[in-house]
Design an enzyme around this catalytic site. Structure first.
Site, PDB file in Angstrom:
ATOM      1  CG  HIS A  50      -1.859   0.991   1.436  1.00 40.92           C
ATOM      2  ND1 HIS A  50      -1.574   2.264   1.865  1.00 40.92           N
ATOM      3  CD2 HIS A  50      -3.204   0.963   1.229  1.00 40.92           C
ATOM      4  CE1 HIS A  50      -2.700   2.965   1.922  1.00 40.92           C
ATOM      5  NE2 HIS A  50      -3.706   2.198   1.543  1.00 40.92           N
ATOM      6  CG  ASP A  69       0.789  -2.173   6.440  1.00 38.74           C
ATOM      7  OD1 ASP A  69      -0.170  -2.390   7.201  1.00 38.74           O
ATOM      8  OD2 ASP A  69       0.704  -1.469   5.418  1.00 38.74           O
ATOM      9  CD  GLN A  95      -6.528  -4.453   3.959  1.00 39.54           C
ATOM     10  OE1 GLN A  95      -7.423  -5.276   4.125  1.00 39.54           O
ATOM     11  NE2 GLN A  95      -6.786  -3.173   3.759  1.00 39.54           N
ATOM     12  CE  LYS A 120      -7.315  -0.637   6.595  1.00 40.94           C
ATOM     13  NZ  LYS A 120      -7.926  -0.062   5.402  1.00 40.94           N
ATOM     14  CB  CYS A 143      -3.795   3.308  -1.564  1.00 38.06           C
ATOM     15  SG  CYS A 143      -5.086   4.499  -1.283  1.00 38.06           S
TER      16      CYS A 143
HETATM   17  N1  C6P Z   1      -6.164   0.474   3.082  1.00 34.62           N
HETATM   18  C1  C6P Z   1      -7.948   0.031   1.529  1.00 34.62           C
HETATM   19  O1  C6P Z   1      -9.036   0.290   0.989  1.00 34.62           O
HETATM   20  P1  C6P Z   1      -4.857   3.874   7.412  1.00 34.62           P
HETATM   21  O2  C6P Z   1      -5.494   4.693   6.314  1.00 34.62           O
HETATM   22  O3  C6P Z   1      -3.671   4.575   7.979  1.00 34.62           O
HETATM   23  O4  C6P Z   1      -5.814   3.384   8.424  1.00 34.62           O
HETATM   24  O5  C6P Z   1      -4.331   2.535   6.696  1.00 34.62           O
HETATM   25  C2  C6P Z   1      -3.479   2.630   5.594  1.00 34.62           C
HETATM   26  C3  C6P Z   1      -3.171   1.268   5.062  1.00 34.62           C
HETATM   27  C4  C6P Z   1      -1.892   0.762   5.218  1.00 34.62           C
HETATM   28  N2  C6P Z   1      -1.578  -0.466   4.804  1.00 34.62           N
HETATM   29  C5  C6P Z   1      -2.473  -1.277   4.235  1.00 34.62           C
HETATM   30  C6  C6P Z   1      -2.063  -2.665   3.827  1.00 34.62           C
HETATM   31  C7  C6P Z   1      -3.779  -0.818   4.029  1.00 34.62           C
HETATM   32  O6  C6P Z   1      -4.662  -1.619   3.441  1.00 34.62           O
HETATM   33  C8  C6P Z   1      -4.130   0.491   4.438  1.00 34.62           C
HETATM   34  C9  C6P Z   1      -5.509   1.023   4.184  1.00 34.62           C
HETATM   35  C10 C6P Z   1      -7.520   0.823   2.740  1.00 34.62           C
HETATM   36  O7  C6P Z   1      -7.239  -0.870   1.109  1.00 34.62           O
HETATM   37  C11 C6P Z   1      -7.735   2.296   2.546  1.00 34.62           C
HETATM   38  S1  C6P Z   1      -6.704   3.008   1.336  1.00 34.62           S
END
Ligand code: C6P
Length: 403
Positions: free
Chosen positions: A120, A197, A200, A223, A361
């Site tokens: 991401h 990270d 997910q 999440k 993203c």
């Molecule tokens: N992915 C998706 O629709 P935040 O926004 O900080 O809570 O998470 C960011 C983020 C970082 N790493 C991974 C693997 C992610 O999937 C995400 C967030 C969402 O896939 C929103 S873009």
């Protein structure tokens, strides 16, 4: 698992969208919130809203106690050795930026860091910024057509100039579960630290940070059926102590004079300012909720949903699924020949079905497949087989209309 009973915990699942029952398949973007978590947040504002760690008064002490209890719940869930190794952040992005910002002061020209092709943007851009500042070099573990990392290439990239490896546990765009145990062991063998990270992974897999021996593990509460705007940075005590603070301000200091400031101990060193108190407490409530159902039960049920949906989608002519790794969470990214993903997403929405469309993203993944984006359906334990049937029917209608 009694899915119908579970669904009653989620008020939003009762609503209609465009006159149709909501089918919420955008769980990878954000999960829905059960009434138990909503009630916990409402109770905070109704009964003990106060700033924490500061007041002698009862409300402040109650709020502090519950906030710190939430930290302990997170510690327990991820099996961290100590509560102060859990830093409350605003989410995964913030957590990664704390580490990348710290690394900007640790690394120097010629040092190497390794990322994967499956990331991401949150786990790419902060590190590119760090590399620009330090002159460190960013290397990429490539992926194959199935959306699986090529581990032989990882072996080639590792050397004693590798200082840090940052990889997601699960890809948000494809659902691939990465072999993080192997990634961590091999990085440690050359003396590099590892950040995983877990944004997910954590809705589906309970990571044990001690048995993984990971240096940093990050995720976002939203999440995991928790509120938005709160998340965690787990770091080994030794790793966190090595990092400089990210933000200066109240709460993160031991002593301030105009000549010199000394910083507070963990976790406060990384928690400047008034945090998202209700969010932190809500995060703890969300973990309680998931653990009452059981993470293994959740994963087993979601695997059935994934299999069912994969078979159904593969039976529709023109559908191509991206990411067919043997180890996957309940995420399906797909396209239909000759149709833009956005058009499919719009028609599904007209029929009450929420999916995400676009690059998610994760533009490097889209570039790899030479596509502008995909339709992504991501499932949660409160979804049903009937909802998948509804999506399949709606998709067939959309294809008829658009082709
Ligand atoms: N992915 C998706 O629709 P935040 O926004 O900080 O809570 O998470 C960011 C983020 C970082 N790493 C991974 C693997 C992610 O999937 C995400 C967030 C969402 O896939 C929103 S873009």
């Amino acid at each position: 698992m009694d899915v119908q009973k579970i669904r009653n915990d989620f008020p939003i699942l009762q609503r209609k969208v465009n006159g149709k029952p909501l089918v919420y398949f955008d769980n990878a973007a954000t999960s829905q919130t059960p009434i138990q978590v909503i009630d916990t947040i409402v109770e905070y504002y109704n009964n003990y809203n106060a700033n924490i760690h500061r007041g002698v008064h009862t409300l402040s002490q109650e709020a502090t106690e519950l906030y710190e209890l939430a930290r302990q719940k997170i510690q327990k869930h991820f099996n961290a050795a100590q509560a102060h190794e859990i830093i409350f952040t605003s989410g995964t992005t913030h957590s990664i930026n704390i580490v990348s910002n710290g690394y900007a002061q640790i690394l120097s020209k010629g040092d190497e860091v390794i990322v994967s092709a499956l990331e991401h943007h949150s786990n790419i851009v902060p590190w590119q910024m760090m590399c620009e500042k330090t002159g460190a070099v960013l290397k990429v573990i490539p992926m194959n057509e199935d959306g699986v990392l090529i581990m032989e290439e990882y072996d080639q990239l590792l050397s004693n100039t590798t200082k840090l490896v940052f990889v997601n546990h699960v890809s948000n765009a494809l659902g691939t579960v990465n072999p993080i145990e192997e990634i961590i062991t091999k990085a440690h063998a050359v003396g590099a630290e590892v950040l995983i990270d877990g944004a997910q992974a954590s809705p589906h897999i309970k990571a044990d940070v001690q048995s993984l021996d990971v240096d940093y593990y990050v995720t976002s509460a939203h999440k995991l059926c928790g509120p938005t705007g709160v998340g965690m940075l787990y770091g080994k005590q030794s790793a966190l102590n090595r990092l400089p603070p990210y933000q200066g301000g109240g709460e993160m200091i031991a002593e301030v004079t105009f000549e010199k400031t000394t910083y507070a101990d963990l976790p406060h060193k990384f928690e400047a300012g008034t945090p998202n108190i209700a969010g932190g407490i809500g995060f703890g409530a969300a973990l309680d909720y998931l653990n009452t159902i059981g993470m293994e039960e959740i994963a087993a049920y979601e695997e059935q949903l994934l299999k069912y949906a994969t078979t159904a989608l593969n039976n529709i002519p023109g559908v191509k699924i991206y990411g067919v790794a043997p180890q996957k969470t309940a995420v399906i990214s797909f396209n239909v020949t000759g149709i833009h993903p956005y058009d499919i997403g719009s028609i599904l929405d007209q029929l009450g079905i929420a999916v995400r469309t676009g690059h998610h993203c994760a533009q490097p993944i889209m570039d790899f497949y030479q596509i502008p984006g995909t339709v992504r359906a991501s499932f949660s334990f409160y979804n049903t087989f009937q909802e998948i049937d509804s999506m399949v029917e709606a998709l067939k209608k959309a294809i008829q209309m658009l082709q």
